[in-house]
Design a protein around this motif. Structure first.
Motif, PDB file in Angstrom:
ATOM      1  N   UNK A  51       0.844  -1.196   0.000  1.00  0.00           N
ATOM      2  CA  UNK A  51       0.000   0.000   0.000  1.00  0.00           C
ATOM      3  C   UNK A  51       0.882   1.249   0.000  1.00  0.00           C
ATOM      4  N   UNK A  54       2.170   1.751  -3.465  1.00  0.00           N
ATOM      5  CA  UNK A  54       1.113   2.342  -4.287  1.00  0.00           C
ATOM      6  C   UNK A  54       1.033   3.840  -4.049  1.00  0.00           C
ATOM      7  N   UNK A  58       1.889   6.334  -7.023  1.00  0.00           N
ATOM      8  CA  UNK A  58       0.776   7.089  -7.607  1.00  0.00           C
ATOM      9  C   UNK A  58       0.997   8.593  -7.441  1.00  0.00           C
ATOM     10  N   UNK A  61       3.107  10.029 -10.268  1.00  0.00           N
ATOM     11  CA  UNK A  61       2.524  10.201 -11.610  1.00  0.00           C
ATOM     12  C   UNK A  61       2.334  11.679 -11.932  1.00  0.00           C
ATOM     13  N   UNK A  62       1.824  12.446 -10.957  1.00  0.00           N
ATOM     14  CA  UNK A  62       1.630  13.882 -11.181  1.00  0.00           C
ATOM     15  C   UNK A  62       2.963  14.627 -11.180  1.00  0.00           C
ATOM     16  N   UNK A  71       2.894   7.300 -17.703  1.00  0.00           N
ATOM     17  CA  UNK A  71       2.130   6.091 -18.031  1.00  0.00           C
ATOM     18  C   UNK A  71       2.733   4.871 -17.344  1.00  0.00           C
ATOM     19  N   UNK A  74       2.283   5.001 -13.574  1.00  0.00           N
ATOM     20  CA  UNK A  74       0.877   4.708 -13.266  1.00  0.00           C
ATOM     21  C   UNK A  74       0.596   3.209 -13.318  1.00  0.00           C
ATOM     22  N   UNK A  78      -0.632   0.846 -10.215  1.00  0.00           N
ATOM     23  CA  UNK A  78      -1.801  -0.039 -10.285  1.00  0.00           C
ATOM     24  C   UNK A  78      -1.403  -1.469  -9.914  1.00  0.00           C
ATOM     25  N   UNK A  81      -0.948  -1.754  -6.162  1.00  0.00           N
ATOM     26  CA  UNK A  81      -2.244  -1.869  -5.491  1.00  0.00           C
ATOM     27  C   UNK A  81      -2.831  -3.262  -5.678  1.00  0.00           C
ATOM     28  N   UNK A  85      -3.975  -5.743  -2.759  1.00  0.00           N
ATOM     29  CA  UNK A  85      -5.308  -6.363  -2.725  1.00  0.00           C
ATOM     30  C   UNK A  85      -5.216  -7.875  -2.626  1.00  0.00           C
TER      31      UNK A  85
ATOM     32  N   UNK B  51      -7.000  10.332 -16.050  1.00  0.00           N
ATOM     33  CA  UNK B  51      -5.711  10.419 -15.345  1.00  0.00           C
ATOM     34  C   UNK B  51      -5.857  11.344 -14.137  1.00  0.00           C
ATOM     35  N   UNK B  54      -7.624   9.472 -11.438  1.00  0.00           N
ATOM     36  CA  UNK B  54      -6.673   8.564 -10.785  1.00  0.00           C
ATOM     37  C   UNK B  54      -5.827   9.322  -9.767  1.00  0.00           C
ATOM     38  N   UNK B  55      -5.311  10.492 -10.160  1.00  0.00           N
ATOM     39  CA  UNK B  55      -4.456  11.258  -9.247  1.00  0.00           C
ATOM     40  C   UNK B  55      -5.236  11.702  -8.010  1.00  0.00           C
ATOM     41  N   UNK B  58      -6.129   8.433  -5.908  1.00  0.00           N
ATOM     42  CA  UNK B  58      -4.985   7.755  -5.280  1.00  0.00           C
ATOM     43  C   UNK B  58      -4.424   8.601  -4.135  1.00  0.00           C
ATOM     44  N   UNK B  74      -8.836   2.980  -3.114  1.00  0.00           N
ATOM     45  CA  UNK B  74      -7.717   2.434  -3.879  1.00  0.00           C
ATOM     46  C   UNK B  74      -8.204   1.655  -5.100  1.00  0.00           C
ATOM     47  N   UNK B  75      -9.255   0.862  -4.904  1.00  0.00           N
ATOM     48  CA  UNK B  75      -9.819   0.116  -6.039  1.00  0.00           C
ATOM     49  C   UNK B  75     -10.379   1.082  -7.082  1.00  0.00           C
ATOM     50  N   UNK B  77      -9.352   4.104  -7.648  1.00  0.00           N
ATOM     51  CA  UNK B  77      -8.200   4.725  -8.320  1.00  0.00           C
ATOM     52  C   UNK B  77      -7.636   3.791  -9.378  1.00  0.00           C
ATOM     53  N   UNK B  78      -7.483   2.515  -9.022  1.00  0.00           N
ATOM     54  CA  UNK B  78      -6.939   1.545  -9.985  1.00  0.00           C
ATOM     55  C   UNK B  78      -7.855   1.444 -11.203  1.00  0.00           C
ATOM     56  N   UNK B  81      -7.390   4.464 -13.437  1.00  0.00           N
ATOM     57  CA  UNK B  81      -6.184   4.324 -14.252  1.00  0.00           C
ATOM     58  C   UNK B  81      -6.404   3.326 -15.385  1.00  0.00           C
ATOM     59  N   UNK B  84      -8.161   5.147 -18.076  1.00  0.00           N
ATOM     60  CA  UNK B  84      -7.178   5.998 -18.753  1.00  0.00           C
ATOM     61  C   UNK B  84      -6.353   5.170 -19.738  1.00  0.00           C
ATOM     62  N   UNK B  85      -5.857   4.033 -19.288  1.00  0.00           N
ATOM     63  CA  UNK B  85      -5.019   3.176 -20.147  1.00  0.00           C
ATOM     64  C   UNK B  85      -5.797   2.679 -21.360  1.00  0.00           C
TER      65      UNK B  85
END
Lengths: 240, 240
Positions: A51, A54, A58, A61-62, A71, A74, A78, A81, A85, B51, B54-55, B58, B74-75, B77-78, B81, B84-85
């Motif tokens: 965690x 993550x 994360x 990324x910014x 990318x 990110x 993921x 995370x 999980x 994106x 996500x930021x 997260x 968290x889920x 956020x994933x 992302x 986004x992908x």
């Protein structure tokens, strides 16, 4: 992040959770079974660590410049995370309360996160690479030795895509190219990071009271983890 | 976040990318095809928005109290992302350069992120719920109308798990219970959020120069998006 530093086929053990310390050893693998902490605590700490990875990734990324690094980082976030999980789900599967198993590790991992936060994106990227790499290596090695009653394939929970470490390395290499001042700063920062990360690593071995930080059985494990760390620093042209 | 507010089966269109504005209309669906921006720009802006989600989400993981909310956010956020992908991959599949298509939207979405950043975790959680919900609703609606040449199932790229909005709503409900002062502050904050988010929403419609913010064809779309926003605020006991 390569796990090849262990360089032998994985073995499984029917090790009791707490072994007498002076039992006969069968090489490094048996030593790992000996020093491995109790399974639930191990999964709880590992879930906390993932965690933390993550959160670290994360936030990057910014932070980092450029489209491709964002990318790739990110995707790494993921995947951290997803590992978190999977560990939480495994704890539930074993009948444990994930929150209860994670709670004892939160404060020290938050202190670790604050101590290794970094002052700019280059320090934070090195932090993700060095701390994440070392802890992923350590937990993957412990997962091969821990008594994994009831867990089908414990090491699979710790599988890391090598692309994740590669992306961090590439980004750092590009910013280090021809920048001696940054190299000097990041080399120093890397030494600080590894010190703080090894404190977390040692706490992972101290969980059951079965192994002390200076236990001779932990030596081969730490030697390998630190060798992998040194290779990561070398690849960046930084002195470990 | 329910998408049922559109309440009709999805239709597909072979709409040209730029339609003459005064062409004959066939109800709301045809209006959407009319106002829908050019596909690449649409996907580029949508990828940027996801994106940003996500930021936002997260960062909330470290921010919110309690184990269950952290896990659920968290889920979410994933999954943001992953959306986004999928949008980035779709742009590549269409032969477009994702970075180039996203670049025009980055500065305004960063300003939006800063304007809606919030002062504590309750404001940030409301931000994720209100901004994310509204933008997800808007882009899902546009995806049903945009000319999707070459994209197999454009609306599927915008599918949102209702659990994600529900987790944010639950967390907010618990912190609002019996706290009139917080309710007053968050109601005001929600009005600020929706204003800023609608600016982003209008820019999504203005991409091709084919529709203006005051275009009568955008009215049903905005009315529905705002109705869904009002339902989210109502569910929290806040005046929209």
């Amino acid at each position: 992040m390569p796990f090849s530093w262990f360089r032998r086929p994985r073995l499984s053990f029917d090790a009791p959770r707490l072994r007498p310390r002076r039992e006969k050893k069968y090489g490094v693998a048996a030593d790992l079974a000996e020093i491995a902490p109790e399974l639930r605590q191990f999964l709880g700490q590992a879930a906390c660590v993932q965690l933390g990875s993550f959160e670290r990734l994360s936030a990057l990324v910014a932070d980092v410049p450029g489209f491709a690094p964002k990318e790739a980082i990110g995707r790494a976030a993921a995947r951290a995370f997803a590992r978190h999980q999977a560990l939480v789900d495994e704890l539930k599967h074993l009948g444990a309360d994930p929150e209860r198993e994670m709670t004892p590790f939160i404060a020290s991992l938050e202190r670790f996160g604050a101590a290794t936060a970094g002052h700019d994106w280059t320090e934070r990227t090195l932090g993700a690479h060095i701390c994440g790499g070392l802890l992923d290596d350590l937990f993957a090695a412990l997962a091969r030795g821990v008594a994994s009653d009831g867990v089908k394939d414990l090491p699979a929970l710790f599988a890391v895509d090598p692309a994740d470490g590669h992306a961090l390395e590439q980004l750092l290499k590009e910013s280090l190219a021809g920048n001696a001042q940054l190299a000097a700063r990041l080399a120093m920062w890397g030494r600080r990071l590894v010190g703080d990360t090894l404190l977390v690593a040692r706490s992972a071995l101290r969980l059951t009271g079965d192994a002390e930080a200076d236990d001779p059985h932990t030596e081969p494990l730490f030697a390998e983890v630190i060798a992998a760390h040194t290779r990561r620093m070398d690849a960046l042209g930084l002195t470990a």
